[in-house]
Write a protein that holds these residues in place. Structure first.
Motif, PDB file in Angstrom:
ATOM      1  N   VAL A 104       6.755   5.690  -4.980  1.00 32.44           N
ATOM      2  CA  VAL A 104       5.623   5.129  -5.730  1.00 32.44           C
ATOM      3  C   VAL A 104       4.667   6.233  -6.168  1.00 32.44           C
ATOM      4  CG1 VAL A 104       3.674   3.535  -5.642  1.00 32.44           C
ATOM      5  CG2 VAL A 104       5.811   2.934  -4.502  1.00 32.44           C
ATOM      6  N   PHE A 105       4.377   7.160  -5.280  1.00 33.99           N
ATOM      7  CA  PHE A 105       3.418   8.225  -5.589  1.00 33.99           C
ATOM      8  C   PHE A 105       3.933   9.137  -6.701  1.00 33.99           C
ATOM      9  CE2 PHE A 105       1.143   6.937  -1.888  1.00 33.99           C
ATOM     10  CZ  PHE A 105      -0.130   7.487  -2.004  1.00 33.99           C
ATOM     11  N   PHE A 154       4.893  -1.467  -9.433  1.00 33.63           N
ATOM     12  CA  PHE A 154       5.932  -2.384  -8.972  1.00 33.63           C
ATOM     13  C   PHE A 154       5.402  -3.809  -8.793  1.00 33.63           C
ATOM     14  CE2 PHE A 154       7.681   1.716  -7.800  1.00 33.63           C
ATOM     15  CZ  PHE A 154       9.044   1.561  -8.035  1.00 33.63           C
ATOM     16  N   SER A 155       4.338  -4.148  -9.529  1.00 35.86           N
ATOM     17  CA  SER A 155       3.759  -5.482  -9.369  1.00 35.86           C
ATOM     18  C   SER A 155       4.720  -6.586  -9.787  1.00 35.86           C
ATOM     19  CB  SER A 155       2.456  -5.587 -10.161  1.00 35.86           C
ATOM     20  OG  SER A 155       2.674  -5.331 -11.539  1.00 35.86           O
ATOM     21  N   PHE A 156       5.731  -6.255 -10.603  1.00 33.80           N
ATOM     22  CA  PHE A 156       6.714  -7.255 -11.022  1.00 33.80           C
ATOM     23  C   PHE A 156       7.510  -7.800  -9.836  1.00 33.80           C
ATOM     24  CE2 PHE A 156       8.934  -3.216 -11.102  1.00 33.80           C
ATOM     25  CZ  PHE A 156      10.180  -3.516 -10.547  1.00 33.80           C
ATOM     26  N   SER A 178       2.331   0.192  -4.412  1.00 32.46           N
ATOM     27  CA  SER A 178       1.957   0.182  -5.826  1.00 32.46           C
ATOM     28  C   SER A 178       0.671  -0.603  -6.048  1.00 32.46           C
ATOM     29  CB  SER A 178       3.101  -0.436  -6.633  1.00 32.46           C
ATOM     30  OG  SER A 178       2.723  -0.627  -7.971  1.00 32.46           O
ATOM     31  N   LYS A 179       0.540  -1.725  -5.348  1.00 37.14           N
ATOM     32  CA  LYS A 179      -0.665  -2.552  -5.469  1.00 37.14           C
ATOM     33  C   LYS A 179      -1.901  -1.785  -5.007  1.00 37.14           C
ATOM     34  CE  LYS A 179      -2.292  -7.134  -3.949  1.00 37.14           C
ATOM     35  NZ  LYS A 179      -1.913  -8.310  -3.127  1.00 37.14           N
ATOM     36  N   VAL A 180      -1.741  -1.051  -3.904  1.00 35.32           N
ATOM     37  CA  VAL A 180      -2.843  -0.240  -3.382  1.00 35.32           C
ATOM     38  C   VAL A 180      -3.251   0.826  -4.395  1.00 35.32           C
ATOM     39  CG1 VAL A 180      -3.417   1.504  -1.644  1.00 35.32           C
ATOM     40  CG2 VAL A 180      -2.390  -0.668  -0.942  1.00 35.32           C
ATOM     41  N   LEU A 181      -2.263   1.478  -4.999  1.00 37.44           N
ATOM     42  CA  LEU A 181      -2.540   2.572  -5.931  1.00 37.44           C
ATOM     43  C   LEU A 181      -3.126   2.092  -7.254  1.00 37.44           C
ATOM     44  CD1 LEU A 181       0.558   4.922  -5.511  1.00 37.44           C
ATOM     45  CD2 LEU A 181      -1.772   5.331  -4.743  1.00 37.44           C
ATOM     46  N   GLU A 212      -2.349  -4.532   4.549  1.00 36.86           N
ATOM     47  CA  GLU A 212      -1.174  -4.928   3.766  1.00 36.86           C
ATOM     48  C   GLU A 212      -0.013  -3.958   3.995  1.00 36.86           C
ATOM     49  OE1 GLU A 212      -0.338  -7.016  -0.509  1.00 36.86           O
ATOM     50  OE2 GLU A 212      -2.340  -6.348   0.043  1.00 36.86           O
ATOM     51  N   LEU A 213      -0.296  -2.670   4.025  1.00 35.73           N
ATOM     52  CA  LEU A 213       0.752  -1.678   4.272  1.00 35.73           C
ATOM     53  C   LEU A 213       1.319  -1.815   5.685  1.00 35.73           C
ATOM     54  CD1 LEU A 213      -0.890   1.434   2.564  1.00 35.73           C
ATOM     55  CD2 LEU A 213       1.027   0.082   1.696  1.00 35.73           C
TER      56      LEU A 213
END
Length: 229
Positions: free
Chosen positions: A136-137, A143-145, A192-195, A209-210
């Motif tokens: 992700v980084f 990746f919200s899909f 991805s949501k966090v970022l 969440e993580l």
């Protein structure tokens, strides 16, 4: 409150993003250490064994279902918590709940396979989490899909668990493999949501969440390791 209506940290400057990520992963590390300390206390005090006996007195699949449900609701709690006190309360309560739910699995692993398998599963989980986080980084992909897919997958997992309880069949190795894959997708989605979507004041909720995704992967990696022996 929906996180999409708050200014995400991705829209802020580099310093704000770096501070947010540092706080998030520091709290994630704190949650992992708290989980480990609770487990150490439960085992060294001898409380873990009667707890495991009581929890295993019901169907093991009910314990699995409880774990999936707690993991599922952790994400909702992370999104709803507004104040810092509410965020810390949600994180602490979730870590405690996870530590309790993990007790019978850890006791079974210790008695039937040996304590070494727990450490091995923890290392594999850490490596998997780190690799997925790096994806992700370094790609920067959103990746919200995966959100809708994950919801349906969790529903199917719960249906399978309920069916196992009702009809008395075992969810074997392939179920654990599938759930590890689901946990991996959850890690991609949550990171991805966090970022991309979390506001800068929600780092405690982001850590929750993580941690939920990491705990899910650890649970099924450990179950998979136990099934091989």
């Amino acid at each position: 409150m929906d996180l999409t209506y708050r200014t995400p940290v991705a829209a802020l400057g580099d310093d704000a993003r770096a501070a947010f990520l540092t706080r998030t992963y520091a709290h994630l590390l704190g949650a992992i250490l708290l989980f480990a300390l609770i487990e150490v206390f439960l085992f060294t005090s001898g409380l873990a064994y009667p707890m495991a006996q009581a929890m295993l007195g019901v169907s093991w699949l009910l314990v699995l279902g409880g774990f999936v449900i707690v993991s599922w609701f952790a994400s909702s709690a992370a999104a709803r918590a507004e104040s810092k006190a509410a965020q810390y309360g949600a994180l602490g309560a979730f870590v405690l709940a996870e530590a309790v739910i993990f007790v019978p699995l850890l006791v079974m692993a210790e008695l039937s396979v040996g304590g070494g398998v727990i450490a091995s599963a923890a290392w594999v989980t850490l490596l998997g989490f780190s690799a997925l986080t790096a994806i992700v980084f370094f790609t920067g992909k959103d990746f919200s899909f995966l959100g809708g897919i994950l919801k349906w997958a969790f529903v199917l997992a719960l249906v399978a668990i309920v069916a196992g309880v009702l009809f008395g069949f075992n969810l074997g190795t392939w179920f654990s493999v599938a759930m590890i894959g689901l946990a991996g997708a959850a890690i991609l989605y949550d990171t991805s949501k966090v970022l991309h979507h979390y506001p800068e004041d929600r780092y405690v909720s982001a850590a929750l969440e993580l941690f939920a995704s990491m705990a899910l992967m650890f649970w099924y990696v450990l179950r998979l390791f136990m099934s091989r022996d």
